[in-house]
Design a protein around this motif. Structure first.
Motif, PDB file in Angstrom:
ATOM      1  N   ASN A 194      34.933 112.889 -21.073  1.00 31.74           N
ATOM      2  CA  ASN A 194      33.755 112.807 -20.198  1.00 31.74           C
ATOM      3  C   ASN A 194      33.183 111.400 -20.093  1.00 31.74           C
ATOM      4  O   ASN A 194      32.345 111.118 -19.241  1.00 31.74           O
ATOM      5  CB  ASN A 194      32.685 113.784 -20.671  1.00 31.74           C
ATOM      6  CG  ASN A 194      33.098 115.220 -20.440  1.00 31.74           C
ATOM      7  OD1 ASN A 194      33.826 115.509 -19.484  1.00 31.74           O
ATOM      8  ND2 ASN A 194      32.674 116.124 -21.303  1.00 31.74           N
ATOM      9  N   PRO A 197      34.431 109.406 -15.944  1.00 36.10           N
ATOM     10  CA  PRO A 197      34.185 110.486 -14.980  1.00 36.10           C
ATOM     11  C   PRO A 197      35.404 110.837 -14.136  1.00 36.10           C
ATOM     12  O   PRO A 197      35.521 111.972 -13.667  1.00 36.10           O
ATOM     13  CB  PRO A 197      33.066 109.910 -14.100  1.00 36.10           C
ATOM     14  CG  PRO A 197      32.439 108.821 -14.904  1.00 36.10           C
ATOM     15  CD  PRO A 197      33.514 108.284 -15.801  1.00 36.10           C
ATOM     16  N   THR A 200      37.942 113.814 -16.717  1.00 36.74           N
ATOM     17  CA  THR A 200      37.017 114.488 -17.637  1.00 36.74           C
ATOM     18  C   THR A 200      37.743 115.233 -18.756  1.00 36.74           C
ATOM     19  O   THR A 200      38.971 115.382 -18.738  1.00 36.74           O
ATOM     20  CB  THR A 200      36.115 115.469 -16.857  1.00 36.74           C
ATOM     21  OG1 THR A 200      36.971 116.332 -16.107  1.00 36.74           O
ATOM     22  CG2 THR A 200      35.181 114.726 -15.920  1.00 36.74           C
ATOM     23  N   GLN A 290      19.468 111.609 -21.023  1.00 34.28           N
ATOM     24  CA  GLN A 290      19.990 112.940 -21.348  1.00 34.28           C
ATOM     25  C   GLN A 290      20.483 113.645 -20.079  1.00 34.28           C
ATOM     26  O   GLN A 290      21.532 114.296 -20.095  1.00 34.28           O
ATOM     27  CB  GLN A 290      18.927 113.787 -22.041  1.00 34.28           C
ATOM     28  CG  GLN A 290      19.508 115.100 -22.545  1.00 34.28           C
ATOM     29  CD  GLN A 290      18.564 115.849 -23.461  1.00 34.28           C
ATOM     30  OE1 GLN A 290      17.372 115.951 -23.177  1.00 34.28           O
ATOM     31  NE2 GLN A 290      19.086 116.365 -24.555  1.00 34.28           N
ATOM     32  N   ALA A 291      19.731 113.482 -18.992  1.00 33.41           N
ATOM     33  CA  ALA A 291      20.145 114.127 -17.736  1.00 33.41           C
ATOM     34  C   ALA A 291      21.514 113.604 -17.290  1.00 33.41           C
ATOM     35  O   ALA A 291      22.375 114.371 -16.832  1.00 33.41           O
ATOM     36  CB  ALA A 291      19.098 113.876 -16.656  1.00 33.41           C
ATOM     37  N   MET A 292      21.718 112.296 -17.447  1.00 36.27           N
ATOM     38  CA  MET A 292      23.027 111.738 -17.094  1.00 36.27           C
ATOM     39  C   MET A 292      24.128 112.314 -17.990  1.00 36.27           C
ATOM     40  O   MET A 292      25.206 112.687 -17.511  1.00 36.27           O
ATOM     41  CB  MET A 292      23.011 110.211 -17.227  1.00 36.27           C
ATOM     42  CG  MET A 292      22.243 109.499 -16.119  1.00 36.27           C
ATOM     43  SD  MET A 292      21.832 107.773 -16.575  1.00 36.27           S
ATOM     44  CE  MET A 292      23.443 107.017 -16.536  1.00 36.27           C
ATOM     45  N   VAL A 294      24.167 115.129 -19.566  1.00 38.72           N
ATOM     46  CA  VAL A 294      24.416 116.531 -19.219  1.00 38.72           C
ATOM     47  C   VAL A 294      25.287 116.608 -17.966  1.00 38.72           C
ATOM     48  O   VAL A 294      26.256 117.366 -17.915  1.00 38.72           O
ATOM     49  CB  VAL A 294      23.081 117.289 -19.027  1.00 38.72           C
ATOM     50  CG1 VAL A 294      23.326 118.671 -18.404  1.00 38.72           C
ATOM     51  CG2 VAL A 294      22.346 117.433 -20.364  1.00 38.72           C
ATOM     52  N   SER A 295      24.953 115.769 -16.987  1.00 38.31           N
ATOM     53  CA  SER A 295      25.741 115.837 -15.751  1.00 38.31           C
ATOM     54  C   SER A 295      27.160 115.310 -15.956  1.00 38.31           C
ATOM     55  O   SER A 295      28.074 115.660 -15.205  1.00 38.31           O
ATOM     56  CB  SER A 295      25.023 115.086 -14.618  1.00 38.31           C
ATOM     57  OG  SER A 295      25.193 113.698 -14.783  1.00 38.31           O
ATOM     58  N   MET A 296      27.354 114.479 -16.981  1.00 37.74           N
ATOM     59  CA  MET A 296      28.718 114.031 -17.305  1.00 37.74           C
ATOM     60  C   MET A 296      29.509 115.122 -18.033  1.00 37.74           C
ATOM     61  O   MET A 296      30.710 114.960 -18.272  1.00 37.74           O
ATOM     62  CB  MET A 296      28.670 112.773 -18.193  1.00 37.74           C
ATOM     63  CG  MET A 296      28.184 111.513 -17.484  1.00 37.74           C
ATOM     64  SD  MET A 296      27.744 110.182 -18.667  1.00 37.74           S
ATOM     65  CE  MET A 296      29.360 109.486 -19.013  1.00 37.74           C
ATOM     66  N   GLY A 297      28.824 116.177 -18.435  1.00 35.64           N
ATOM     67  CA  GLY A 297      29.539 117.293 -19.074  1.00 35.64           C
ATOM     68  C   GLY A 297      29.365 117.372 -20.584  1.00 35.64           C
ATOM     69  O   GLY A 297      30.020 118.180 -21.247  1.00 35.64           O
ATOM     70  N   TYR A 298      28.483 116.526 -21.129  1.00 41.18           N
ATOM     71  CA  TYR A 298      28.395 116.470 -22.592  1.00 41.18           C
ATOM     72  C   TYR A 298      27.752 117.701 -23.227  1.00 41.18           C
ATOM     73  O   TYR A 298      28.105 118.077 -24.342  1.00 41.18           O
ATOM     74  CB  TYR A 298      27.689 115.187 -23.043  1.00 41.18           C
ATOM     75  CG  TYR A 298      28.651 114.030 -23.066  1.00 41.18           C
ATOM     76  CD1 TYR A 298      29.604 113.933 -24.068  1.00 41.18           C
ATOM     77  CD2 TYR A 298      28.654 113.059 -22.065  1.00 41.18           C
ATOM     78  CE1 TYR A 298      30.531 112.905 -24.087  1.00 41.18           C
ATOM     79  CE2 TYR A 298      29.572 112.028 -22.068  1.00 41.18           C
ATOM     80  CZ  TYR A 298      30.507 111.953 -23.084  1.00 41.18           C
ATOM     81  OH  TYR A 298      31.422 110.947 -23.099  1.00 41.18           O
ATOM     82  N   GLN A 299      26.809 118.346 -22.516  1.00 41.19           N
ATOM     83  CA  GLN A 299      26.224 119.557 -23.108  1.00 41.19           C
ATOM     84  C   GLN A 299      27.272 120.668 -23.180  1.00 41.19           C
ATOM     85  O   GLN A 299      27.402 121.344 -24.198  1.00 41.19           O
ATOM     86  CB  GLN A 299      25.008 120.024 -22.295  1.00 41.19           C
ATOM     87  CG  GLN A 299      24.243 121.167 -22.966  1.00 41.19           C
ATOM     88  CD  GLN A 299      23.593 120.733 -24.282  1.00 41.19           C
ATOM     89  OE1 GLN A 299      22.845 119.749 -24.321  1.00 41.19           O
ATOM     90  NE2 GLN A 299      23.891 121.432 -25.380  1.00 41.19           N
TER      91      GLN A 299
END
Ligand SMILES: [Zn+2]
Length: 427
Positions: A194, A197, A200, A290-292, A294-299
């Protein structure tokens, strides 16, 4: 060299059995005697270290090390460091790992072709201080995959962060080049990540024929293949081709778990979960909110990884701490933080976490009968810790609490117990 005796220490021997009070005699580079009495076992002329109740344990092993990661926030910034500075950087980092209690490190890829080999050779020749070290290749990847950082504006665009191959012939050439340089392991990027980008974590990039070509060369030379494999497909591909050290393994389906379990006597997993946590919670000062993340798939990856790794641990698959320290958000020498993560998120007991960095450490270093335990006849790789790591694992990453580090019978960090104790009382 004089004998060294540690007396009045609490011995945490790495086997998983409860600590006991005793003394340890080191002669040459080996542990000669482990006594269960605190009465000194010192022969005449020995250097006696009174541990004053401190914990004596095996030196730790970092299972997924990158000396050449230079605290940058991107792969291309790591790559951009000029070679000469990069060599000096690696030497400095190697010394810091040793002094932090990591007497063994498994190289997991370096940023330029010969960095790991040169540092390992310099350590082994006594030119520079550093841990026992297994040298890796650069990451071998495919065009567009993780590690393909070819950027036209760099002075030498042909030198990417990883080595890009396409097809079995190019793979063979790259692998043979690194084997010629003298690496201990060949690193293949089977899955994406991730962090990049365009490629992924759940994507799987290499062809079986490419992996097979690599592993034929690796096995023919008696070396080790290691894989970056975050995707379930990547994990299975690694296992199919006889790769026995798998980095990450975040996403594993039931079939991948079964395959891992069937291979558990030969396979190691070194997930490097700190970077997932850091990207989500600690990377904002470096421009990743954090939002970035999360959108990269880390959550999604974090949730999958802790579930996957907890299952692996339950099935008796060897999961080892360490990994991907050396980025801006995962500073070098904080690597023992993984032990805390293993307990907090993966269902390890503190004892199991310590066993994984000591006993399993000897196994992953391919010295299972002489490394990783406080045991008679074993190599004298030891650390003396102020306090009880079983009660508080975080002391293992507090340099002030690491009172002494010994590698191969020689102090890398000499004990100054009286001074340290005085400091402790003052604090
Ligand atoms: Zn890594």
């Amino acid at each position: 060299m004089n004998d060294v005796v540690f007396t009045n220490v609490r011995i945490l021997d790495g086997t998983g059995q409860n600590p006991f009070s005793g003394s340890v005699l080191v002669r040459g580079n080996r542990i000669r005697q482990v006594g269960r009495s605190t009465a000194p076992i010192a022969p005449g002329g020995a250097t006696v270290i009174d541990g004053a109740g401190a914990t004596l344990m095996p030196g730790m092993c970092e299972a997924h090390t990158h000396f050449s990661w230079n605290d940058a926030a991107t792969l291309s910034a790591i790559q951009a460091m000029p070679l000469e500075e990069h060599v000096l950087w690696c030497a400095k980092v190697a010394k810091r790992y040793l002094e932090a209690g990591f007497t063994s490190c498994v190289g997991a890829a370096c940023a330029k072709p010969r960095l790991d080999v040169v540092i390992r050779n310099a350590i082994n020749a006594g030119q520079i201080p550093g841990p026992r070290y297994l040298a890796a290749s650069q990451e071998i990847t495919v065009l567009g995959g993780l590690g393909d950082e070819t950027l036209p504006h760099l002075p030498f665009p042909e030198f990417s962060f990883g080595v890009n191959v396409s097809g079995a012939d190019e793979m063979r050439k790259a692998v043979r080049m690194f084997l010629k340089y003298g690496v201990d392991s060949i690193k293949l990027n089977l899955s994406g990540d991730n962090f990049t980008p365009q490629a992924t974590a759940e994507t799987t990039w290499m062809l079986d024929e490419e992996v097979a070509a690599a592993m034929r060369e690796v096995k023919m030379r008696g070396k080790r293949g290691v894989a970056h494999a975050r995707s379930s497909e990547g994990v299975k591909q690694a296992l199919r081709h006889g790769i026995d050290l798998i980095y990450h393994a975040s996403f594993v389906d039931e079939e991948a778990l079964d395959m891992l379990e069937a291979a558990k006597d030969r396979v190691f997993v070194a997930p490097g979960i700190a970077i997932l946590y850091a990207m989500l919670h600690e990377a904002e000062p470096f421009g990743i909110t954090q939002a970035m993340a999360v959108s990269m798939g880390y959550q999604v990856e974090w949730d999958a990884a802790i579930e996957s790794l907890a299952k692996m641990h339950k099935r008796g698959i060897r999961v080892l701490p360490g990994g991907d320290y050396g980025f801006a958000f995962t500073p070098h020498t904080q690597n023992a933080r993984d032990l805390e993560f293993f307990v907090k998120y993966l269902g390890f007991t503190p004892m199991e976490a310590i066993r994984s960095t000591t006993f399993y450490g000897g196994q992953i270093m391919m010295q299972p009968d002489e490394l990783g335990l406080v045991k008679e006849g074993y190599l004298a790789d030891l650390m003396l810790v102020d306090g009880d790591p079983l009660a508080n694992l975080s002391i293992l990453r507090d340099q002030r609490r690491i009172l002494a580090v010994m590698k191969d019978g020689v102090f890398a960090k000499a004990p100054e117990i009286a001074a340290e104790r005085a400091w402790d009382r003052a604090a």
